[in-house]
Scaffold this motif. Structure first.
Motif, PDB file in Angstrom:
ATOM      1  N   MET A  67      47.281 119.638  -2.674  1.00 48.22           N
ATOM      2  CA  MET A  67      46.614 118.406  -3.019  1.00 48.22           C
ATOM      3  C   MET A  67      45.146 118.495  -2.616  1.00 48.22           C
ATOM      4  O   MET A  67      44.836 118.871  -1.493  1.00 48.22           O
ATOM      5  CB  MET A  67      47.288 117.241  -2.305  1.00 48.22           C
ATOM      6  N   GLU A  68      44.256 118.182  -3.537  1.00 51.50           N
ATOM      7  CA  GLU A  68      42.835 118.243  -3.249  1.00 51.50           C
ATOM      8  C   GLU A  68      42.372 116.939  -2.621  1.00 51.50           C
ATOM      9  O   GLU A  68      42.913 115.877  -2.902  1.00 51.50           O
ATOM     10  CB  GLU A  68      42.053 118.504  -4.536  1.00 51.50           C
ATOM     11  N   PHE A  78      37.073 113.534  -7.677  1.00 52.68           N
ATOM     12  CA  PHE A  78      38.536 113.514  -7.671  1.00 52.68           C
ATOM     13  C   PHE A  78      39.134 114.888  -7.428  1.00 52.68           C
ATOM     14  O   PHE A  78      40.183 115.016  -6.800  1.00 52.68           O
ATOM     15  CB  PHE A  78      39.072 112.988  -9.010  1.00 52.68           C
ATOM     16  N   LYS A  79      38.481 115.908  -7.975  1.00 55.39           N
ATOM     17  CA  LYS A  79      38.969 117.272  -7.826  1.00 55.39           C
ATOM     18  C   LYS A  79      37.818 118.226  -8.058  1.00 55.39           C
ATOM     19  O   LYS A  79      36.801 117.848  -8.629  1.00 55.39           O
ATOM     20  CB  LYS A  79      40.100 117.571  -8.817  1.00 55.39           C
ATOM     21  N   GLU A  80      37.978 119.454  -7.603  1.00 53.28           N
ATOM     22  CA  GLU A  80      36.949 120.455  -7.843  1.00 53.28           C
ATOM     23  C   GLU A  80      36.986 120.859  -9.305  1.00 53.28           C
ATOM     24  O   GLU A  80      38.049 120.881  -9.928  1.00 53.28           O
ATOM     25  CB  GLU A  80      37.170 121.670  -6.939  1.00 53.28           C
ATOM     26  N   GLY A  81      35.845 121.148  -9.840  1.00 55.28           N
ATOM     27  CA  GLY A  81      35.766 121.560 -11.223  1.00 55.28           C
ATOM     28  C   GLY A  81      34.366 121.359 -11.756  1.00 55.28           C
ATOM     29  O   GLY A  81      33.523 120.728 -11.122  1.00 55.28           O
ATOM     30  N   PRO A  94      39.647 114.008 -15.586  1.00 61.88           N
ATOM     31  CA  PRO A  94      38.528 113.490 -14.785  1.00 61.88           C
ATOM     32  C   PRO A  94      38.260 114.346 -13.549  1.00 61.88           C
ATOM     33  O   PRO A  94      39.173 114.690 -12.811  1.00 61.88           O
ATOM     34  CB  PRO A  94      39.005 112.089 -14.377  1.00 61.88           C
ATOM     35  N   VAL A  95      36.996 114.700 -13.373  1.00 64.75           N
ATOM     36  CA  VAL A  95      36.553 115.485 -12.227  1.00 64.75           C
ATOM     37  C   VAL A  95      35.866 114.572 -11.214  1.00 64.75           C
ATOM     38  O   VAL A  95      36.111 114.663 -10.021  1.00 64.75           O
ATOM     39  CB  VAL A  95      35.575 116.603 -12.668  1.00 64.75           C
ATOM     40  N   GLU A  96      34.995 113.691 -11.719  1.00 67.65           N
ATOM     41  CA  GLU A  96      34.280 112.789 -10.834  1.00 67.65           C
ATOM     42  C   GLU A  96      33.815 111.551 -11.582  1.00 67.65           C
ATOM     43  O   GLU A  96      33.781 111.539 -12.811  1.00 67.65           O
ATOM     44  CB  GLU A  96      33.088 113.476 -10.183  1.00 67.65           C
TER      45      GLU A  96
END
Length: 77
Positions: free
Chosen positions: A1-2, A19-22, A44-46
């Motif tokens: 879990m990130e 929300f997550k790396e990318g 969604p990344v951010e």
């Protein structure tokens, strides 16, 4: 879990919720001043909030960190 990451720049008054790396490759304007950035798969990344202090009083901004019961240390997944 990130881990969810929240960054605020007082200089630019921009709040970014990661929300997550990318790598964002696309974006959607959710409403004026709120931009959702997506990765190459449309995930969604951010989220970027422009003029953030108009939405949230940054001096009253609180972040809750999950704790391990009885040990009182942050959870890292």
């Amino acid at each position: 879990m990130e881990a969810l990451k929240i960054k605020y720049s007082q200089e630019t008054d921009i709040l970014v919720v990661e929300f997550k790396e990318g790598v964002p490759v696309d974006s959607i304007d959710m409403k004026e001043g709120v931009i959702l950035h997506l990765d190459s798969e449309g995930v969604p990344v951010e989220m970027e909030i422009l003029d953030a202090s108009k939405f949230v009083a940054m001096d009253e901004f609180n972040i809750l960190v999950p704790m391990i019961k009885d040990k009182k240390i942050p959870v890292h997944a």
